[in-house]
Design an enzyme around this catalytic site. Structure first.
Site, mmCIF file in Angstrom:
data_model
loop_
_atom_site.group_PDB
_atom_site.id
_atom_site.type_symbol
_atom_site.label_atom_id
_atom_site.label_comp_id
_atom_site.label_asym_id
_atom_site.label_seq_id
_atom_site.Cartn_x
_atom_site.Cartn_y
_atom_site.Cartn_z
ATOM 1 N N SER A 242 0.831 -1.221 0.000
ATOM 2 C CA SER A 242 0.000 0.000 0.000
ATOM 3 C C SER A 242 0.863 1.268 0.000
ATOM 4 O O SER A 242 0.530 2.255 -0.677
ATOM 5 C CB SER A 242 -0.982 0.012 1.181
ATOM 6 O OG SER A 242 -0.343 -0.291 2.390
ATOM 7 N N HIS A 272 -2.149 -8.926 1.537
ATOM 8 C CA HIS A 272 -1.876 -7.688 2.290
ATOM 9 C C HIS A 272 -3.071 -7.429 3.218
ATOM 10 O O HIS A 272 -3.431 -8.276 4.031
ATOM 11 C CB HIS A 272 -1.608 -6.556 1.282
ATOM 12 C CG HIS A 272 -1.046 -5.287 1.841
ATOM 13 N ND1 HIS A 272 -0.474 -5.194 3.080
ATOM 14 C CD2 HIS A 272 -0.979 -4.010 1.317
ATOM 15 C CE1 HIS A 272 -0.071 -3.949 3.302
ATOM 16 N NE2 HIS A 272 -0.372 -3.207 2.235
ATOM 17 N N HIS A 319 5.312 -13.127 7.068
ATOM 18 C CA HIS A 319 5.550 -11.716 6.720
ATOM 19 C C HIS A 319 6.754 -11.617 5.798
ATOM 20 O O HIS A 319 7.681 -12.420 5.898
ATOM 21 C CB HIS A 319 5.784 -10.858 7.966
ATOM 22 C CG HIS A 319 5.535 -9.412 7.708
ATOM 23 N ND1 HIS A 319 6.513 -8.561 7.250
ATOM 24 C CD2 HIS A 319 4.409 -8.674 7.808
ATOM 25 C CE1 HIS A 319 5.986 -7.359 7.096
ATOM 26 N NE2 HIS A 319 4.715 -7.393 7.421
ATOM 27 N N ARG A 328 2.478 -5.700 16.659
ATOM 28 C CA ARG A 328 1.105 -5.215 16.493
ATOM 29 C C ARG A 328 0.104 -6.322 16.851
ATOM 30 O O ARG A 328 -1.029 -6.046 17.251
ATOM 31 C CB ARG A 328 0.882 -4.733 15.047
ATOM 32 C CG ARG A 328 1.842 -3.623 14.622
ATOM 33 C CD ARG A 328 1.736 -3.326 13.138
ATOM 34 N NE ARG A 328 2.025 -4.492 12.335
ATOM 35 C CZ ARG A 328 1.856 -4.561 11.012
ATOM 36 N NH1 ARG A 328 1.391 -3.506 10.347
ATOM 37 N NH2 ARG A 328 2.156 -5.656 10.342
ATOM 38 N N ASP A 374 -2.737 -9.119 11.269
ATOM 39 C CA ASP A 374 -4.073 -9.535 10.851
ATOM 40 C C ASP A 374 -4.564 -10.795 11.561
ATOM 41 O O ASP A 374 -5.746 -11.131 11.463
ATOM 42 C CB ASP A 374 -4.085 -9.778 9.331
ATOM 43 C CG ASP A 374 -3.663 -8.542 8.556
ATOM 44 O OD1 ASP A 374 -4.142 -7.460 8.891
ATOM 45 O OD2 ASP A 374 -2.838 -8.661 7.628
#
Ligand code: CMX
Length: 437
Positions: A242, A272, A319, A328, A374
């Protein structure tokens, strides 16, 4: 002139000079060797972008202008003493490289609440023209493109302004765009999932709380969750899809709306940002197929192995850069354990975490078997009542605007030129390494 713009000139001017000077004095210096493997496997580790808003360490995870997520929780202004940082503060930090004061954060909150009210009506007409079952990312991106009629950059460019000043109308466009994204996201959410019962913006709220409010959630817990969510998804260096797509399209001097829209098209890919929705899809399918809401670790193991046998990825794991559990992921797990310790989905996420890394490790090819952001974000939103998972990538996109659009302002400040890497055909690569089949 707004004092933040003044500050950008003071900080950005010398940095722009430094970029020019570096190119002039060291433009021909070799800084890195590149392997054939790097080029043919997604340019991993190949230094090819100038980005200062954040830096990703494979072992430690993300740092925003040098600060880790725990440090941000400590140092950025908060609404409540024990609360989550306000995303406005992170935006200021990424923009200027300096920690904001409470006044800076309030100033940005006010600016965004004001600018959010200027969305032209045709933007909603564009959304309404789409079928309600069009994916929310299609609706989101269509709205972003439709807002580009408001581009201040385009108008300024056509007046023939000096290119060293391009950053200023870009800044105005970025401020407008960021301020309006929560309104658009909430509008799509209420349109698709809440029978078009729209809720107006509340100018007294901060940016993230307003998103939560306009979606229909006014509890302190959801507001806190939204601030956390908006902070941790904001930026991940310059090379993620992005950010890189926004930068690439922006390098043609496309306005912030066109540039951000390109980034959002990339975020909508399953490898993504769409992974946050796909994790929920994977979990729900697993529960349906096993026939229980509380599968055992051995049932999860069997299901994960079947996913791999079927040639599919396990979403939320792996990743391109990270080689450890994503901080995160950890900060969301901590939030969940504090505010929703008994939520069944969080317990399930924890169980999956106990099983999946080992399975991925055993494939011998997955470079990072650990969970990314995610793996938990959807389960967390769901546990706080936001259960309609097709909206999750849109929420990721609202947050990602903070980082990629700040990067765009800096691209303009640095005066970076159009991006144009060299490509070669397969024969060229084969000859270069004296390839013998
Ligand atoms: N499940 C199964 N296989 C995986 C895997 C996973 N979670 N992660 C990587 N692999 C596989 C790759 O598909 C690749 O297989 P092939 O050699 O057969 O093509 C191999 O392992 C090596 O890949 P890698 O170098 O470890 O990973 P990449 O840098 O190519 O890809 C990523 C990174 C994130 C796309 C990948 O790990 C993945 O597909 N994960 C699942 C999707 C996901 O969670 N994406 C979200 C990432 C975070 C974000 O951007 O939001």
């Amino acid at each position: 002139m707004d004092y933040i713009k003044q500050r950008i000139i003071e900080i950005g001017g010398p940095k722009a000079e430094m970029v020019k000077d570096l190119i002039k004095k060291h433009g021909d210096d070799v800084i890195q060797d590149v392997t054939l493997g790097q080029v043919l496997t997604g340019m991993k580790g190949m230094v090819s972008l100038l980005t200062c808003t954040s830096k990703l360490d494979p072992e430690e995870g993300i740092r925003f202008r040098g600060y880790s997520i725990p440090q941000l929780q400590e140092l950025l202004p908060k609404l409540h003493q024990d609360g989550e940082p306000l995303p406005e503060g992170l935006f200021y930090l990424m923009l200027t490289g300096e920690l904001p004061t409470k006044e800076d954060v309030n100033h940005i909150s006010e600016q965004w609440a004001l600018r959010a009210q200027g969305i032209p009506s045709h933007v909603f007409d564009v959304i309404n023209a789409l079928p309600k079952d069009a994916h929310p990312m299609i609706q989101f991106n269509s709205a972003i493109l439709a807002m580009s009629t408001e581009s201040q950059f385009r108008k300024a460019y056509l007046t023939g302004m000096d290119k060293k000043d391009y950053w200023a109308p870009t800044y105005e466009g970025v401020m407008d765009l960021i301020s309006r994204l929560p309104v658009i996201a909430a509008y799509i959410y209420r349109r698709v999932f809440h029978n078009e019962q729209y809720i107006d913006i509340d100018p007294s709220l901060d940016w993230a709380a307003n998103l939560s409010h306009m979606m229909g959630y006014d509890s302190i817990e959801v507001q806190r969750l939204m601030r956390l969510y908006m902070v941790i998804h904001a930026d991940h260096e310059g090379g993620n899809v992005s950010a890189h797509a926004t930068h690439l399209v922006g390098s043609a001097l496309s306005n912030p709306y066109y540039s951000f829209s390109a980034g959002m098209n990339g975020l909508a890919g399953p490898l993504h940002g769409m992974a946050n929705q796909n994790v929920m899809h994977w979990i729900n399918k697993m529960l349906r197929e096993i026939g229980t809401d509380s599968p055992s670790t051995s049932q999860i193991k069997d299901y994960a192995e079947m996913t791999l046998r079927n040639g599919q990825v396990i979403p939320g794991y792996g990743h391109a850069v990270l080689r450890k559990t994503d901080p995160r992921f950890t900060v969301q797990l901590e939030f969940a354990k504090k505010y929703a310790p008994d939520a069944p989905l969080i317990q399930l996420v924890d169980k999956i975490y106990q099983v999946v890394p080992d399975i991925l490790e055993k494939t011998g090819k997955v470079k990072n078997p650990w969970p990314n952001v995610d793996a938990i974000s959807g389960s967390l939103l769901s546990s706080f009542g936001i259960t309609e998972y097709p909206i999750y990538t849109v929420l990721f996109g609202v947050s990602r605007a903070l980082g990629v659009l700040t990067q765009l302002i800096w691209d303009r400040l640095y005066g970076l030129p159009i991006e144009r890497p060299k490509s070669q055909n397969l024969q060229w690569f084969a000859e270069k390494v004296n390839y013998q089949p």
